[in-house]
Design a protein around this motif. Sequence first.
Motif, PDB file in Angstrom:
ATOM      1  N   GLU A  58       0.846  -1.194   0.000  1.00 14.37           N
ATOM      2  CA  GLU A  58       0.000   0.000   0.000  1.00 14.37           C
ATOM      3  C   GLU A  58       0.880   1.242   0.000  1.00 14.37           C
ATOM      4  N   ASN A 121      -4.498   5.006  -2.127  1.00 14.13           N
ATOM      5  CA  ASN A 121      -5.703   5.549  -1.487  1.00 14.13           C
ATOM      6  C   ASN A 121      -6.276   6.684  -2.318  1.00 14.13           C
ATOM      7  N   GLU A 153      -7.847   2.142  -3.564  1.00 14.38           N
ATOM      8  CA  GLU A 153      -8.563   1.970  -2.294  1.00 14.38           C
ATOM      9  C   GLU A 153      -9.545   3.117  -2.082  1.00 14.38           C
ATOM     10  N   ASP A 183     -11.829   0.123   1.574  1.00 16.49           N
ATOM     11  CA  ASP A 183     -10.953   0.305   2.736  1.00 16.49           C
ATOM     12  C   ASP A 183     -11.757   0.435   4.034  1.00 16.49           C
ATOM     13  N   LYS A 204     -11.037  -4.523   2.783  1.00 24.72           N
ATOM     14  CA  LYS A 204     -10.006  -4.440   3.809  1.00 24.72           C
ATOM     15  C   LYS A 204     -10.678  -4.327   5.175  1.00 24.72           C
ATOM     16  N   GLU A 240      -6.083  -5.491   7.941  1.00 26.70           N
ATOM     17  CA  GLU A 240      -5.140  -4.410   8.233  1.00 26.70           C
ATOM     18  C   GLU A 240      -4.694  -4.461   9.684  1.00 26.70           C
TER      19      GLU A 240
HETATM   20 CA    CA Z   1      -5.878   2.412   2.795  1.00 22.31          CA
END
Ligand code: CA
Length: 283
Positions: A58, A121, A153, A183, A204, A240
């Motif tokens: 990421e 992101n 994301e 996310d 996620k 995560e």
């Molecule tokens: Ca993220």
Amino acid sequence: AKEQGRNGFSFFTREMQTQSQNRLHLANDLREALANNQLQVWFQPIAEVATGEVVKAEALLRWVHPDRGMVSPAQFVPIAEENGCIHDIGNWVFQRSALMAKQWSDLFPSVGGDAPSISVNLSPRQFTRGDFSDHWAAYINEIGLQTESIVVEITEGLLLSDASDILGKLENLRAAGMQVALDDFGTGYSAMAYLKKFPIDYLKIDRSFVRDIDADANDRAIAEAIVAMAHKLGIKVVAEGVETEAQRDILASVGCEYLQGYLYAKPMPEDEFLAYVSHRAAP
Ligand code: CA
Ligand code: C2E
Ligand code: CA
Ligand code: CA
């Protein structure tokens, strides 16, 4: 929260005043941060449970402020959204990420069976400029990046917002070979309907469910339910904030495909990340 004065007028406390001044200074500094090379993109490895390989990463923004040192993205990204810098910054993060994905996949065309990929992101604000997906697609073409090497994301808030034609923009991204991850899953509205409506490749699971998963039966049940539901919809799951082996073992046993967290590695600067993946995959 705003405090109510004795006479009914609301007023800012001194602390709030300092906070808002702080924000104003940061907003001004942020305008120059990109041009002055104060921003960096760091990369955090994501491991595949089945193979134990690092197959994804990421991209996470870092700001090294000349006076304040490291400023957290949780602090400056909202400011960038507010003053519009997020468009330039976001495009730049994408570009650094695509170049990293290119270098990584040139070194190792396949890790754990797939091309390595980097997730970026995307703030809801970026969706208000419709043409970003075309520019990103063109850039991917230009540098010759393999398909599915970029994951975008997004958050639940975007899907429920009134930004126009989200579905169309997500479909454009996927038509250009990118994938979509949802996310922070579980922290927002968690409306199930949009999992069906929007093209989503990954969920996620938010760190807040992972933290106590070895002690809290409810958190474990939630993680298990999220994974089961995702799999029924053909969506893969990333957890995560995995910090301990106990968390890893539970998440693997409920069927998460990918794990991300300090147990594996913290986010690291570009050169360090490149050295990390080169070293790991060396024969
Ligand atoms: Ca993220
Ligand atoms: P996020 O997207 O949920 O990113 C995950 C955050 O969790 C990162 O914080 C990461 O460093 C941290 N993290 C990863 N593993 C662990 C762990 O095992 N334990 C703990 N305690 N933390 C872990 P970071 O880098 O401070 O980023 C914060 C947020 O800022 C991100 O949350 C994301 O919402 C936003 N952000 C960061 N980079 C970008 C960007 O390029 N664009 C946009 N729009 N937002 C960004
Ligand atoms: Ca997250
Ligand atoms: Ca988060």
